[in-house]
Design a protein around this motif. Structure first.
Motif, PDB file in Angstrom:
ATOM      1  N   TRP A   1      61.404  38.980  40.447  1.00 32.05           N
ATOM      2  CA  TRP A   1      60.800  37.736  40.946  1.00 32.05           C
ATOM      3  C   TRP A   1      61.564  36.547  40.402  1.00 32.05           C
ATOM      4  CZ3 TRP A   1      58.954  40.904  37.206  1.00 32.05           C
ATOM      5  CH2 TRP A   1      58.748  40.346  35.931  1.00 32.05           C
TER       6      TRP A   1
ATOM      7  N   CYS B   1      60.820  32.603  39.034  1.00 34.62           N
ATOM      8  CA  CYS B   1      59.898  31.545  38.633  1.00 34.62           C
ATOM      9  C   CYS B   1      60.601  30.203  38.843  1.00 34.62           C
ATOM     10  CB  CYS B   1      59.539  31.642  37.162  1.00 34.62           C
ATOM     11  SG  CYS B   1      58.833  33.210  36.623  1.00 34.62           S
TER      12      CYS B   1
ATOM     13  N   CYS C   1      55.266  34.310  35.354  1.00 36.22           N
ATOM     14  CA  CYS C   1      55.720  32.926  35.548  1.00 36.22           C
ATOM     15  C   CYS C   1      54.763  31.931  34.890  1.00 36.22           C
ATOM     16  CB  CYS C   1      55.842  32.602  37.031  1.00 36.22           C
ATOM     17  SG  CYS C   1      57.200  33.437  37.878  1.00 36.22           S
TER      18      CYS C   1
ATOM     19  N   ARG D   1      53.533  36.811  39.137  1.00 44.67           N
ATOM     20  CA  ARG D   1      53.004  35.447  39.056  1.00 44.67           C
ATOM     21  C   ARG D   1      52.468  35.168  37.655  1.00 44.67           C
ATOM     22  NH1 ARG D   1      48.355  31.970  42.111  1.00 44.67           N
ATOM     23  NH2 ARG D   1      49.248  29.999  41.406  1.00 44.67           N
TER      24      ARG D   1
ATOM     25  N   GLY E   1      56.734  32.700  45.822  1.00 42.15           N
ATOM     26  CA  GLY E   1      55.337  32.254  45.690  1.00 42.15           C
ATOM     27  C   GLY E   1      54.621  32.049  46.999  1.00 42.15           C
TER      28      GLY E   1
ATOM     29  N   ASP F   1      55.670  28.822  37.870  1.00 41.20           N
ATOM     30  CA  ASP F   1      54.973  29.625  38.881  1.00 41.20           C
ATOM     31  C   ASP F   1      56.041  30.288  39.742  1.00 41.20           C
ATOM     32  OD1 ASP F   1      52.921  30.821  40.352  1.00 41.20           O
ATOM     33  OD2 ASP F   1      51.790  28.951  40.510  1.00 41.20           O
ATOM     34  N   LEU F   2      55.629  31.228  40.574  1.00 45.40           N
ATOM     35  CA  LEU F   2      56.586  31.827  41.501  1.00 45.40           C
ATOM     36  C   LEU F   2      57.218  30.723  42.348  1.00 45.40           C
ATOM     37  CD1 LEU F   2      54.664  35.033  42.656  1.00 45.40           C
ATOM     38  CD2 LEU F   2      56.820  34.969  41.364  1.00 45.40           C
TER      39      LEU F   2
ATOM     40  N   TRP G   1      53.348  41.657  42.782  1.00 49.92           N
ATOM     41  CA  TRP G   1      53.332  40.215  42.995  1.00 49.92           C
ATOM     42  C   TRP G   1      52.417  39.498  42.004  1.00 49.92           C
ATOM     43  CZ3 TRP G   1      50.121  36.174  44.485  1.00 49.92           C
ATOM     44  CH2 TRP G   1      50.738  35.032  45.006  1.00 49.92           C
TER      45      TRP G   1
ATOM     46  N   VAL H   1      51.947  29.183  46.323  1.00 49.71           N
ATOM     47  CA  VAL H   1      51.062  29.365  45.168  1.00 49.71           C
ATOM     48  C   VAL H   1      50.363  28.075  44.745  1.00 49.71           C
ATOM     49  CG1 VAL H   1      52.078  31.460  44.193  1.00 49.71           C
ATOM     50  CG2 VAL H   1      53.092  29.233  43.637  1.00 49.71           C
TER      51      VAL H   1
END
Length: 150
Positions: A143, A145, A56, A53, A85, A62-63, A49, A98
């Protein structure tokens, strides 16, 4: 009048569906996909994780933060379990995005989050269950972004 109402409902439903449909030749730009005032990037590799992040952030994003059912539906169409996030890393049991915001929309799977083994502090989107799960942050996952465009 009834016929007009039915037609209007059909048009409204089609407009909603159109917003979720992805036309690759129109929406992919350097790996980013546009949907509803944001651009999204789906990774092609697995990272934990924190590293996800950082990737991203390195992309000026960002996530992903999921704010609505429509956004959730759009993201689950990728068909992959991915990091989002969401975490309770700062305070156990207090899930935040986040950007530090609290959850205004939630889509936890049944009996989640459960902090299984006292080690699940990061959020993932599980498309088959159409919901979120808490999972150990050290696990490798693709993931998504998100970069706001407005």
């Amino acid at each position: 009048l009834n016929k007009v109402t039915q037609l209007q409902m059909k048009i409204d439903r089609q407009e909603k569906e159109k917003k979720v449909y992805i036309k690759p030749h129109e929406h992919f730009m350097n790996g980013w996909i546009y949907f509803s005032s944001s651009c999204y990037f789906l990774s092609s590799e697995n990272k934990n994780w924190n590293d996800s992040r950082q990737d991203c952030l390195g992309r000026g994003a960002d996530l992903v933060i999921i704010n609505s059912r429509e956004e959730q539906s759009f993201l689950k169409n990728f068909g992959l379990t991915v990091w989002i996030g969401l975490s309770d890393l700062e305070t156990e049991g207090e899930w935040k995005w986040v950007d530090g915001s609290s959850l205004s929309y939630t889509s936890w799977m049944e009996n989640e989050p459960n902090d299984h083994g006292k080690s699940e502090d990061c959020g993932e989107l599980v498309p088959e269950k159409d919901g979120w799960n808490d999972f150990p942050c050290s696990a490798g996952r693709p993931w998504i972004c998100e970069k706001k465009t407005v």
